[in-house]
Design a protein around this motif. Sequence first.
Motif, PDB file in Angstrom:
ATOM      1  N   TYR A  91       0.721  -1.304  -0.171  1.00  0.00           N
ATOM      2  CA  TYR A  91       0.070  -0.503   0.045  1.00  0.00           C
ATOM      3  C   TYR A  91       0.739   0.948   0.043  1.00  0.00           C
ATOM      4  N   THR A 132       0.674   4.351  -3.174  1.00  0.00           N
ATOM      5  CA  THR A 132       0.441   5.528  -2.983  1.00  0.00           C
ATOM      6  C   THR A 132       0.689   6.600  -2.225  1.00  0.00           C
ATOM      7  N   MET A 167      -8.856  10.147  -8.887  1.00  0.00           N
ATOM      8  CA  MET A 167      -9.938   9.180  -8.445  1.00  0.00           C
ATOM      9  C   MET A 167      -9.418   7.326  -8.997  1.00  0.00           C
ATOM     10  N   ILE A 168      -9.732   7.863  -9.954  1.00  0.00           N
ATOM     11  CA  ILE A 168      -9.264   6.388 -10.750  1.00  0.00           C
ATOM     12  C   ILE A 168      -7.934   5.797  -9.606  1.00  0.00           C
ATOM     13  N   ARG A 169      -6.850   6.822  -9.452  1.00  0.00           N
ATOM     14  CA  ARG A 169      -6.066   6.645  -9.103  1.00  0.00           C
ATOM     15  C   ARG A 169      -6.659   4.898  -7.885  1.00  0.00           C
ATOM     16  N   ASN A 170      -7.457   5.594  -7.099  1.00  0.00           N
ATOM     17  CA  ASN A 170      -7.113   5.220  -5.319  1.00  0.00           C
ATOM     18  C   ASN A 170      -8.519   4.050  -6.133  1.00  0.00           C
ATOM     19  N   MET A 171      -9.206   4.284  -6.513  1.00  0.00           N
ATOM     20  CA  MET A 171     -10.197   3.170  -7.314  1.00  0.00           C
ATOM     21  C   MET A 171      -8.830   1.517  -7.322  1.00  0.00           C
ATOM     22  N   ALA A 172      -7.402   1.878  -8.500  1.00  0.00           N
ATOM     23  CA  ALA A 172      -6.842   1.267  -8.960  1.00  0.00           C
ATOM     24  C   ALA A 172      -6.071   0.530  -7.570  1.00  0.00           C
ATOM     25  N   LEU A 209      -6.884   0.370  -4.428  1.00  0.00           N
ATOM     26  CA  LEU A 209      -8.162  -0.586  -3.780  1.00  0.00           C
ATOM     27  C   LEU A 209      -8.315  -1.713  -4.030  1.00  0.00           C
ATOM     28  N   LEU A 210      -8.299  -1.576  -5.767  1.00  0.00           N
ATOM     29  CA  LEU A 210      -8.024  -2.742  -6.504  1.00  0.00           C
ATOM     30  C   LEU A 210      -7.319  -4.069  -6.265  1.00  0.00           C
TER      31      LEU A 210
END
Lengths: 82, 119, 226, 86
Positions: B19, B23, C1-6, C8-9
């Motif tokens: 993670y 990030t 947004m797309i990066r956060n979804m990626a 998370l996936l």
Amino acid sequence: MIPVIIIGLGVIMLAAAIAAVYFKSLLASIISAGVISLLASVIYLILGSPDVAMTEASIGSGLTTVIFLFALHRVRKGKSDD
Amino acid sequence: MISSYTLILGIALLIIGFYAMLTRKNLIKMVIGFSIADTGTHIIIVSLGYLRGKTAPIIDQAVSAVNAVQKVVDPIPSALVLTAIVIGLAVTAVMLSFIVEMYRKNKSLSIDDYQELKW
Amino acid sequence: MIRNMAVLLAVIGLVAMFLPMVTDFQERENLNELAADYVEGSINDLNTPNVVTSVIVTYRGLDTLGEVTVLFLATVGVGLLLKGRKEDMIRISSSELLGTTSSVLVAMIMILGIYIFTHGHLTPGGGFQGGVVIASGFLLMLLSNVNVKMNHSIMHFVESFSGVAYVGIGVAGLVLAIGFLNPGILPLGRFGELFSAGAIPVIYSLIGLKVGSELTSILVTMGGEK
Amino acid sequence: MANTIYNAAAIIALISIGLAFARMILGPTTADRTVALDGMTIITISLIVFIAYHMNRIIYLDIAIVYALMSFVGVVAIARYLERGK
């Protein structure tokens, strides 16, 4: 007794890992990552691998932290120049 | 019993490290994430070699040589992890040298400033 | 947004990947055949009390040779990347307390490192740990003493000598027709003594010297020198 | 009796590690964090000695020696870095 020690150390290690990710200061992150290595060597000792524990104790607590500090110093020195 | 706890601990550390690598924007933070994931992997491998109620594979007064096979844990994961830790240190040193060199070129530690490969 | 979804996936995928490992996990009760063979062979054939050492040096000796090569390549890589970037790093005048303490402590750390890699076949530890401890001793010397200078030619000589001797012991096993890196080229001695277990202490000491000089050279390169 | 005392000592050591860790997380300055790291190391050495007693293996004490010497090097490195930064 041994499961209690493992759970206690494990909670501290996970907290240190999360703190290392979210700390603002890089130096604090490096010290947190050092704590993870230090406690991991106790876990290895409990799991019956004293050789691995000795390696982790000498590398994790000493050399990894020092190498991070050397890199951080070079980077910070460049920043103060310009 | 013991090794299932440490297995969960190792997997949790591995996921936290990944993670952080995904990030964080700071390059040195990414290397810290790599080092956390490294530790997690080593804990997983060592827990897979643990046998219930057994002790370290070193013969001395506490473990007699006659029935050592019934008393010791698996030595092979220990041997593999031992070398992997030293290699991990060397890899970390190489990555940090790359970061120092990249900083000298671009004067930035943020991954957003390195867009040569972005499309 | 797309990066956060990626992200998370990816994390969910990792969790899903490791979930069967946790739910199906059962603590093992007995050694498998290979490990039992290693333990018995180490005690009966090689006279080595520390089974991990005999696995590293003998049974997986070729692995260790490759690993030492990787370490050497990493040293070369760090040296090439930071070539000519010598900066005075942490060399500032040290206080009386630190100077005195570390002049005592450096000797103790060096002796501990030599103990660890010569007794690698009897107690926990061995070449890698001893090498790291010796490198830490040099690091403490570098951090506390302003005037100390690392002699690069001695460091390079120790490193190449131990590498050549390590491969030489392996080739000696081939010449005597008992196999590459076989410790049987020296007498096996009595179980549990310092001079026993054939060539295992010699090989581990050479690995210790090599790892120690390589890590010292990484530290000196990254820390910068006057 | 002796086992009870040793178990109590191990619990106390765990609690002390937790307290030092709390200071490491909260500590406003890096000097606080460094001292907390040093304290954690020293308490952990006593925990290693407890484990060596509990598992009845003398050879585990070697790890405690290495642990003590190496943590000193790490703390000195952080201290030198802070000294240079001022």
